[in-house]
Design an enzyme around this catalytic site. Structure first.
Site, mmCIF file in Angstrom:
data_model
loop_
_atom_site.group_PDB
_atom_site.id
_atom_site.type_symbol
_atom_site.label_atom_id
_atom_site.label_comp_id
_atom_site.label_asym_id
_atom_site.label_seq_id
_atom_site.Cartn_x
_atom_site.Cartn_y
_atom_site.Cartn_z
ATOM 1 N N GLU A 164 0.703 2.701 -3.475
ATOM 2 C CA GLU A 164 -0.374 2.208 -2.603
ATOM 3 C C GLU A 164 -1.356 3.301 -2.195
ATOM 4 O O GLU A 164 -1.747 3.398 -1.035
ATOM 5 C CB GLU A 164 0.221 1.521 -1.365
ATOM 6 C CG GLU A 164 1.143 0.375 -1.739
ATOM 7 C CD GLU A 164 1.499 -0.539 -0.563
ATOM 8 O OE1 GLU A 164 1.197 -0.197 0.586
ATOM 9 O OE2 GLU A 164 2.076 -1.610 -0.830
ATOM 10 N N GLU A 263 7.439 -4.504 -5.281
ATOM 11 C CA GLU A 263 8.008 -5.027 -4.035
ATOM 12 C C GLU A 263 7.684 -6.510 -4.011
ATOM 13 O O GLU A 263 6.603 -6.908 -4.443
ATOM 14 C CB GLU A 263 7.350 -4.410 -2.779
ATOM 15 C CG GLU A 263 7.644 -2.954 -2.532
ATOM 16 C CD GLU A 263 6.877 -2.378 -1.318
ATOM 17 O OE1 GLU A 263 6.207 -3.144 -0.574
ATOM 18 O OE2 GLU A 263 6.942 -1.158 -1.134
#
Ligand SMILES: *[C@@H]1O[C@H](CO)[C@@H](O)[C@H](O)[C@H]1NC(C)=O
Ligand SMILES: *[C@@H]1O[C@H](CO)[C@@H](O)[C@H](O)[C@H]1NC(C)=O
Ligand SMILES: *[C@@H]1O[C@H](CO)[C@@H](O)[C@H](O)[C@H]1NC(C)=O
Ligand SMILES: *[C@@H]1O[C@H](CO)[C@@H](O)[C@H](O)[C@H]1NC(C)=O
Ligand SMILES: *[C@@H]1O[C@H](CO)[C@@H](O)[C@H](O)[C@H]1NC(C)=O
Ligand SMILES: *[C@@H]1O[C@H](CO)[C@@H](O)[C@H](O)[C@H]1NC(C)=O
Ligand SMILES: *[C@@H]1O[C@H](CO)[C@@H](O)[C@H](O)[C@H]1NC(C)=O
Ligand SMILES: *[C@@H]1O[C@H](CO)[C@@H](O)[C@H](O)[C@H]1NC(C)=O
Length: 543
Positions: A164, A263
């Site tokens: 991220e 995820e």
């Protein structure tokens, strides 16, 4: 009878010692050596460290410390029972400490058929900083040192370059640094004969998402990631393929390397039944995706955990969500197509420069960080050297860089030689040196510009004149040119010393487990905000 018992024991020993098969990539899919498709059926496995407190309601908790989950032998032994119940074949680990011993956990997991996906970044100053991105000697050193600690194990499936780092279109200027990191780590793995894959884990996003994915896998095998991870929380509660996944699936329709959900597991729809699992591993998704990692085995501050651990560390209490995931994972039928032969080879599309709005990354990547060249400069060219009075110096480097570059600005000079600009594709001669070496450059430049006035090499007691270094600015520049002879793209050598050189106090938000809780917007890294306030980012504005 005796013989039979002996044989049985021997067989057990052999089977626990047998290495896990190497998972390889063919085209956009993963395969085991028997030619079957390999799907990541995983769970994230990282106990939460301390988190920085944010005053921003949109910010998610950003780790400031970490607990290496693969260094706690007792915990791995305790947890492997539960991981076996889940039937997972992979755990994702966000932060590890290369100085610890991981033998016990790695062999416990290997014996249970569990691969590891290991993120190489660390909290605070151990990751590519989205607010002031660079790819430096000390990050490369950190990453390679971690790889060295894990290369002896048979169950490392992949190393992640970052998590991220890009969070919106503005931060896509970090992409060249991510791609350069993948390039250098891949070259290093190749030089060691390692088959581990190199991945990146992305947050969900809008237009920039597929532009980033394509950018990271364009050009050639040498400069491409092997595995694109998408942290996807779109399936909340009792959702459906068309509501939650069809849009993302279309984006990855013709993607050239394997993709998976690094995820998943939205919590806003009530107790999780994991009804997305049969869809993620079903006929609509498996043509484009290779499985996913449920978030999270351990409790998290924001409620994603599926277990509680007793305060003495001995007992695990699984939640109903854990039991629900066991039911879903155990009820999967593997779709074994296409065959490895049909998967073909990988095409690497031509890299496309950013459009300046939705995607900013230049196709010109920074060079391979070169420790030898940086050491050469510090030791022979820099006449005023950063001499920190504290071992915890990363906290002050950003302040001092801001100050030194502002001083240079007032002298009509710039910090361009230490700056990186991923949008313009320009990287200064010292852009890949450690932040503390960059600071020594700026201090020396200021000292030279000030005609070597002794007071110009003080910086409140943080700098020391090196009388043995180059005698004047012209000779320093000549030495710098000589030191630069080795720059470019090359296979990095093994790191020789412990990581030194420091970093700035730059929490990047790119290390540690997190997620955007099902929302695709309104999510800001705490670290990046801290950096803008106090860290080493402001000086780049001088450029
Ligand atoms: C990927 O997903 C899209 C959308 O569902 C689908 O049309 C396409 O056929 C899939 N790709 C492959 C290679 O099957
Ligand atoms: C874990 O502990 C928290 C806080 O005490 C509690 O709310 C939660 O229900 C517990 N979960 C499990 C699986 O026991
Ligand atoms: C198991 O999967 C089958 C489809 O493969 C499905 O029909 C069935 O409902 C599932 N069972 C459970 C308990 O989820
Ligand atoms: C100062 O310069 C000398 C000679 O180039 C070098 O050997 C030494 O390492 C330098 N000292 C520092 C603190 O960089
Ligand atoms: C982070 O900063 C510390 C000093 O505070 C330093 O020892 C360490 O090497 C730095 N790590 C990286 C990767 O720059
Ligand atoms: C390092 O310095 C920072 C900022 O001054 C501080 O917040 C942090 O607690 C210090 N860390 C250690 C290990 O002393
Ligand atoms: C070094 O720089 C920091 C940050 O500007 C400052 O707080 C400190 O007083 C300076 N001097 C020493 C000896 O650390
Ligand atoms: C992207 O995120 C950064 C860091 O939080 C922020 O400064 C910037 O304004 C954001 N850009 C957009 C387009 O939202």
């Amino acid at each position: 009878m005796r013989l039979a018992r002996f044989l049985a024991v021997a067989a057990t020993v052999v089977s626990t010692a047998r290495a896990l098969p190497t998972v390889t990539r063919a085209g956009r899919y993963l395969y085991t050596p028997d030619g079957n498709r390999f799907y990541i059926k995983g769970i994230s496995y990282q106990e939460q460290g301390q988190t920085a407190v944010s005053t921003d309601p949109n910010a998610f908790p950003e780790p400031s410390t970490y607990i290496d989950p693969l260094a706690d032998s007792a915990a791995c032994t305790r947890d492997v029972t539960y991981l076996k119940q889940l039937g997972v074949n992979a755990v994702r680990i966000y932060s590890v400490d290369s100085t610890q011993n991981h033998d016990s956990c790695m062999s416990t997991f290997s014996a249970a058929g569990i691969y590891t996906i290991i993120d190489l970044a660390l909290p605070v100053n151990g990751s590519i900083n989205r607010a002031s991105p660079s790819w430096t000697v000390n990050l490369l050193d950190l990453y390679l040192t971690t790889i060295n600690a894990f290369s002896k194990y048979d169950n490392v499936l992949a190393y992640n370059i970052g998590n991220e780092i890009v969070i919106n279109s503005t931060t896509t200027n970090t992409a060249p640094f991510i791609k350069a990191a993948a390039r250098d780590v891949k070259a290093y793995l190749k030089s060691k004969g390692s088959n581990a894959l190199v991945g990146y884990a992305s947050t969900n996003g809008d237009t920039w998402l597929s532009l980033l994915a394509n950018y990271l896998s364009c050009g050639s095998a040498d400069t491409s990631i092997d595995l694109y991870g998408l942290n996807n929380y779109n399936w909340c509660g009792d959702s459906s393929y068309s509501a939650a996944y069809s849009a993302q699936n279309t984006l990855f329709n013709n993607y050239n390397v394997p993709a998976y959900f690094s995820e998943f597991g939205c919590i806003t729809g009530g107790t999780r039944t994991w009804s997305e699992v049969p869809v993620l591993f079903g006929t609509q998704m498996t043509p484009n995706w290779s499985g996913g990692v449920a978030f999270s085995y351990f409790p998290t501050v924001d409620g994603y955990g599926m277990t509680n651990i007793s305060s003495d560390g001995k007992t695990v209490t699984p939640s109903v969500e854990f039991t629900n995931l066991v039911a879903q994972y155990s009820n999967l039928t593997t779709i074994n197509s296409p065959t490895q032969a049909a998967a073909g080879s990988t095409n690497y599309p031509t890299c496309v420069a950013g459009d300046g709005t939705n995607f900013l990354g230049s196709t010109t990547l920074p060079p391979t960080p070169n420790a030898a060249a940086c050491n050469c400069d510090v030791q022979t060219a820099f006449s005023c050297v950063f001499t920190p009075q504290t071992s915890n110096f990363s906290a002050i480097v950003g302040d001092l860089l801001n100050y030194a570059c502002a001083q240079l600005g007032s002298q009509g000079d710039t910090c361009n030689p230490i700056a990186s600009n991923g949008q313009a594709g320009t990287y200064g001669q010292f852009a890949t040196c450690s932040p503390s070496d960059q600071l020594s450059w700026a201090m020396s430049e200021f000292y030279e510009n000030s005609n070597r006035a002794p007071t110009a090499c003080s910086f409140s007691g943080n700098a020391t004149i090196n009388k043995s270094a180059a005698p004047n600015k012209a000779s320093a520049q000549a030495v710098e040119s000589a030191c630069a002879s080795q720059t470019g793209v090359f296979t990095p050598p093994a790191p020789t010393a412990p990581v030194t050189g420091g970093g700035t106090n730059q929490g990047s938000g790119s290390s540690g487990s997190h997620h955007n809780g099902g929302s695709q917007t309104g999510f800001i890294g705490m670290g990046a905000m801290m950096l803008v306030a106090v860290g080493g980012g402001a000086w780049t504005l001088l450029m």
